[in-house]
Enzyme design. Structure first.
Site, PDB file in Angstrom:
ATOM      1  N   ASP A 200       7.494  -0.642  49.708  1.00 31.11           N
ATOM      2  CA  ASP A 200       8.098   0.307  50.633  1.00 31.11           C
ATOM      3  C   ASP A 200       7.724   1.699  50.122  1.00 31.11           C
ATOM      4  O   ASP A 200       8.274   2.172  49.129  1.00 31.11           O
ATOM      5  CB  ASP A 200       9.612   0.088  50.657  1.00 31.11           C
ATOM      6  CG  ASP A 200      10.351   1.188  51.412  1.00 31.11           C
ATOM      7  OD1 ASP A 200       9.696   2.149  51.871  1.00 31.11           O
ATOM      8  OD2 ASP A 200      11.588   1.077  51.541  1.00 31.11           O
ATOM      9  N   LYS A 226       7.973  11.531  57.095  1.00 27.85           N
ATOM     10  CA  LYS A 226       8.314  11.968  55.738  1.00 27.85           C
ATOM     11  C   LYS A 226       7.092  12.558  55.048  1.00 27.85           C
ATOM     12  O   LYS A 226       7.113  12.913  53.873  1.00 27.85           O
ATOM     13  CB  LYS A 226       8.872  10.798  54.935  1.00 27.85           C
ATOM     14  CG  LYS A 226      10.197  10.253  55.492  1.00 27.85           C
ATOM     15  CD  LYS A 226      10.761   9.189  54.582  1.00 27.85           C
ATOM     16  CE  LYS A 226      11.765   8.286  55.262  1.00 27.85           C
ATOM     17  NZ  LYS A 226      13.081   8.881  55.460  1.00 27.85           N
TER      18      LYS A 226
END
Lengths: 407, 143
Positions: A200, A226
């Site tokens: 992740d 992000k």
């Protein structure tokens, strides 16, 4: 080379505003980063000049849009040093990328009594898809414990590994604590028992150099928003041979080779996993975000963020009532903390009144909060455009708020 | 005892003194939380928690001489401050007064923008629960 932060700040229109009469200080970057003007321009430019559905279009606009869309795929490949662009699949975000793996790889290759290993510090999006899969298949979810600093206990992880382990799905950098996990070691150990590994990368990709070939991970999931890019877009990297072994995720247009009512044959990767009209505009604009990062260089970004985190730790450590949460030796620029006697939500709201944006709560990591015996934390997370003078304001604010209960 | 209307006027003028400064307003709300009377430990249980609040809020009510006495607590100081305002306006009144109360001070002091949408929803849930208690006691009194 050190970065010119003033100049960088100039590229981000959203930073130049007041909230509640105070200059905005944006420390919620682990939730989402702000977008440089180039990303906004790319979005407008696409809709203003190139808007068209991609692939199979026999006209100039479709051709242009397709080219730009695929250019981004090439940029992503370069960004994570994948072998080939076909290994890059566009999704809605990290969450969808992980669910894709659970629903395709997981459903095909994970069966009764097989084991999936995750860590204590996973985001809910790297817990729930595996719980759903385990429930459906009768597989077992194993959890790597952590120490007080918020680091995984590697020896405990090794004890969990067995021939029954089919997948290790672990966060590269923790969103709630900032801990950078020793993923290379994890991957090698998992491969030694024949398990695949999903990383992740939601929080690591904006800070760390990523080389999926050196890491040798089988999958990596991350989000564009992000990474200074648009929301609603993510990436799933997978090794070609693994992706090819997996059944499709969603059925529909784009993902087929040939459809008859008797039988459908599927398209090659990556298109097999990109059913329907994709998020064309955001994919195209994402390239500008990746260019922005490339131009600054990850090492320079990381160096700046590391200096911010070190400065923040230094400024905060003597504040009476300040309790850091997550003190791993290797961290991305996340400062998670509590103030003795105060609820994180109150602290967040008081910082907001000072124009400082932070996140409060469990950060979608409830099992991790339970491990620490807390309800949540206040999390200030730093990006390339943050400055030490902003950290001074944070430290002054936290000190003033802490005095409320820590006289 | 002052009327519901009078107390609301008092609160509005107190907040007017604070002006537009959000920071001092929030500090003030937190200070107000300190004025809540001690909440009985044995009532700090699941069934007394108000649903719909992000933070934990416990609320109980008693009837004393036909009037309702509320006690509340929260695990966050800002929420304690908010509930102390509600208690200040609604405590020790007859159920019908509470049920017909128009709590306009909340909008008049611009509470929504001070505390944000999450907490505003929580505040509405608190008011609803206080009125539910009033309704229950009124039904009992009329039975």
């Amino acid at each position: 080379m050190s970065l010119n932060i003033d100049q960088i700040r100039g590229l981000f229109p959203v930073l130049h505003q007041e909230v509640h009469g105070k200059p905005l200080i944006y420390f919620d970057n682990a939730a989402t980063t702000q977008k440089p003007q180039a990303v906004l321009d790319a979005l407008t430019n696409y809709y203003g000049n190139d808007n068209s559905n991609i692939h199979r279009g026999a006209h100039a606009l479709a051709d242009r849009a397709t080219r730009y869309y695929e250019n981004t795929r090439d940029s992503v490949r370069e960004f994570i040093h994948a072998r080939e662009s076909a290994e890059i699949i566009f999704t809605k975000g990290t969450t969808e990328s992980i669910n894709l793996v659970a629903q395709t790889f997981g459903r095909k290759f994970i069966g009764k009594n097989d084991q999936i290993i995750i860590s204590t510090m996973e985001h809910h999006s790297n817990i729930v898809p595996w719980q759903m899969l385990c429930e459906e298949k009768g597989a077992i979810l194993k959890i790597i414990p952590i120490n007080e600093a918020g680091e995984i206990l590697f020896e405990e992880f090794e004890k969990l590994l067995s021939p029954k382990t089919k997948l290790v799905s672990i966060v590269h950098a923790s969103n709630a604590l900032g801990t950078i996990n020793p993923v290379k070691k994890v991957i090698d150990a998992a491969h030694a028992v024949g398990a695949k590994v999903l990383l992740d990368g939601a929080q690591s990709t904006s800070h760390l150099e990523i080389n999926v070939q050196e890491l040798d991970c089988d999958f990596m999931a991350f989000s564009a928003h992000k990474l200074y890019g648009p929301t609603g877009l993510g990436v799933l990297y997978g090794k070609r041979e693994v992706l090819e072994s997996m059944p499709p995720f969603l059925g529909g247009g784009e993902m087929i080779k040939e459809v008859t009512f008797e039988k459908t044959t599927y398209n090659d990767i990556p298109f097999k996993f990109e059913a329907g009209t994709p998020n064309i505009a955001d994919v195209i604009a994402f390239k500008s975000a990746l260019d922005f990062i490339k131009e600054l260089g990850k090492p320079a970004i990381k160096a700046h963020e590391d200096s911010l985190l070190a400065y923040a730790n230094e400024r905060m450590k003597d504040i009476k009532g300040f309790i850091p949460v997550g003190t791993a030796s290797d961290k991305v620029s996340v400062l998670s903390f509590n103030i003795n006697g105060m609820h994180p939500f109150d602290v967040g709201q008081m910082l907001d009144a000072k124009g400082i944006a932070v996140r409060t709560g469990h950060h979608c990591t409830q099992p991790l909060m339970k491990r620490f015996g807390i309800e949540g934390t206040v999390r200030a997370s730093f990006a390339v455009y943050n400055t030490k003078s902003e950290l001074d304001k944070l430290a002054e604010g936290v000190a003033q708020i802490a005095r409320f209960k820590n006289k | 005892m002052s009327s519901i209307k009078d107390i609301q006027e008092e609160i509005v003028s107190e907040f007017e003194i604070l002006g537009d400064d959000k920071e001092s307003t929030i500090f003030y709300i937190m200070e107000l939380g300190g004025s809540l009377e001690e909440f009985p430990e044995n009532e700090r249980k699941e069934e007394n928690i108000i649903k719909g609040c992000q933070s934990k809020v416990w609320l109980i009510a008693d009837e004393v001489n036909g009037k309702i006495h509320y006690q509340a607590d929260s695990n966050t100081d800002i929420t304690k401050g908010l509930i102390s305002l509600l208690i200040r306006v609604l405590n020790n009144r007859r159920p019908e007064e509470i049920l017909s109360a128009d709590l306009n001070f909340i909008d008049r002091i611009g509470m929504g923008s001070i505390i944000g949408s999450q907490r505003s929803n929580g505040l509405s849930a608190m008011i609803k629960q206080m009125k539910l208690y009033a309704y229950a006691f009124q039904t009992k009194q009329n039975a």
